[in-house]
Design a protein around this motif. Structure first.
Motif, short mmCIF file in Angstrom:
data_model
loop_
_atom_site.label_atom_id
_atom_site.label_comp_id
_atom_site.label_asym_id
_atom_site.label_seq_id
_atom_site.Cartn_x
_atom_site.Cartn_y
_atom_site.Cartn_z
N MET A 1 -11.01 -86.34 14.21
CA MET A 1 -12.46 -86.40 13.98
C MET A 1 -12.77 -87.18 12.70
N ILE A 2 -13.88 -87.89 12.74
CA ILE A 2 -14.36 -88.63 11.58
C ILE A 2 -15.42 -87.79 10.88
N ASP A 3 -15.13 -87.36 9.64
CA ASP A 3 -16.08 -86.55 8.88
C ASP A 3 -17.02 -87.46 8.10
N ILE A 4 -18.31 -87.21 8.23
CA ILE A 4 -19.34 -88.11 7.68
C ILE A 4 -20.26 -87.36 6.73
N LEU A 5 -20.61 -88.03 5.63
CA LEU A 5 -21.63 -87.54 4.71
C LEU A 5 -22.84 -88.47 4.80
N THR A 23 -23.71 -88.37 18.70
CA THR A 23 -23.60 -88.70 20.14
C THR A 23 -22.24 -89.31 20.41
N ALA A 24 -21.56 -89.77 19.37
CA ALA A 24 -20.18 -90.26 19.52
C ALA A 24 -19.27 -89.04 19.43
N PRO A 25 -18.40 -88.83 20.41
CA PRO A 25 -17.60 -87.60 20.47
C PRO A 25 -16.65 -87.38 19.29
N ASP A 26 -16.26 -88.45 18.61
CA ASP A 26 -15.31 -88.30 17.50
C ASP A 26 -15.97 -88.31 16.13
N PHE A 27 -17.31 -88.28 16.09
CA PHE A 27 -18.04 -88.26 14.82
C PHE A 27 -18.65 -86.88 14.59
N ARG A 28 -18.56 -86.40 13.35
CA ARG A 28 -19.26 -85.16 13.00
C ARG A 28 -19.77 -85.26 11.56
N VAL A 29 -21.01 -84.86 11.36
CA VAL A 29 -21.62 -84.89 10.04
C VAL A 29 -21.31 -83.56 9.36
N THR A 30 -20.47 -83.62 8.32
CA THR A 30 -20.05 -82.39 7.64
C THR A 30 -20.65 -82.26 6.24
N GLY A 31 -21.49 -83.24 5.86
CA GLY A 31 -22.13 -83.16 4.55
C GLY A 31 -23.48 -83.84 4.58
N GLU A 32 -24.47 -83.24 3.90
CA GLU A 32 -25.80 -83.83 3.79
C GLU A 32 -26.28 -83.73 2.35
N VAL A 115 -20.64 -98.55 12.50
CA VAL A 115 -19.79 -97.57 11.84
C VAL A 115 -18.34 -97.72 12.29
N LYS A 116 -18.14 -97.88 13.58
CA LYS A 116 -16.77 -98.04 14.10
C LYS A 116 -16.13 -99.31 13.57
N SER A 117 -16.92 -100.37 13.46
CA SER A 117 -16.41 -101.63 12.92
C SER A 117 -15.96 -101.45 11.47
N ALA A 118 -16.77 -100.75 10.68
CA ALA A 118 -16.43 -100.51 9.28
C ALA A 118 -15.18 -99.65 9.15
N LEU A 119 -15.05 -98.65 10.02
CA LEU A 119 -13.88 -97.77 9.98
C LEU A 119 -12.59 -98.51 10.32
#
Length: 215
Positions: A1-5, A23-32, A115-119
């Motif tokens: 999983m990709i953790d996103i702030l 909406t991307a299955p491997d993305f999750r927002v874990t910080g705001e 985002v995927k391109s940057a990763l």
């Protein structure tokens, strides 16, 4: 999983970005975060794979936060977000080693694609941003090369600050040098470029694209 702030001061925008990203299955927002200071603090306590920073936020803006986060996290992917299609913001973000610059009015598909391109190591620049930024970068590279043979990197840096209207005390504070050292550098710049005074240095800096001409 990709953790996103996500750092964005407007709650609705932040929630919208979170919804689109997840909406991307491997993305999750874990910080705001609501401002750049909170983003920096969260990065000190937690690990993220990707950070989305709004440019304009209260307390600490995204450019300042991104610079601090990059210094402490050399490998994290940082993308800047804004509603302003502004060349200078983009150039400043890239200078601070951001991995991309996105406009907030993009759709979910484009956001996830960027985002995927940057990763994967790419530079995420939306087309309308790239169309303005790339020519400007090329112009500046040519201009800097023209004076590189005459001036040291430090002298070019001081010329840029003078072009932005900073006085000697402000330049000294930014570079952690004494005012006397700044004065010595300015004297050397005047001699090397056969200029008369700091006003001519400022004009020279603007004409050679070290400073945005609109400033």
């Amino acid at each position: 999983m990709i953790d996103i702030l996500i750092a964005e001061d407007q709650t609705l925008v932040r929630q919208g970005l979170k919804f689109m990203l997840e909406t991307a299955p491997d993305f999750r927002v874990t910080g705001e975060a609501e401002n750049g200071k909170q983003a920096v603090e969260l990065c000190e306590r937690n690990r993220y794979d990707l950070i989305l920073l709004d440019i304009r936020m209260p307390i600490m803006n995204g450019l300042e936060a991104g610079k601090i986060i990059r210094e402490n996290n050399p490998t994290v992917v940082i993308l800047m977000l804004t509603t302003f299609n502004d060349t200078e913001y983009a150039l400043e973000a890239l200078k601070n080693k951001a991995n991309g610059y996105l406009l907030k009015d993009g759709d979910a598909t484009e956001l996830i694609k960027s985002v995927k391109s940057a990763l994967k190591g790419g530079l995420a620049l939306e087309d309308q941003v790239a169309a303005k930024v790339v020519p400007s970068l090329l112009e500046r590279q040519v201009a800097v090369k023209e004076i590189d043979s005459q001036l040291t990197p430090r002298e070019i840096e001081i010329m840029t600050f003078i072009g932005k209207g900073m006085n000697n005390h402000e330049i000294a504070e930014n570079l952690f040098l004494s005012v006397g050292t700044i004065k010595n550098h300015i004297s050397t710049i005047l001699m090397k470029l056969s200029l008369r005074d700091r006003t001519q240095i400022a004009i020279y800096a603007i004409k050679h694209h070290l400073v945005d001409e609109s400033m």
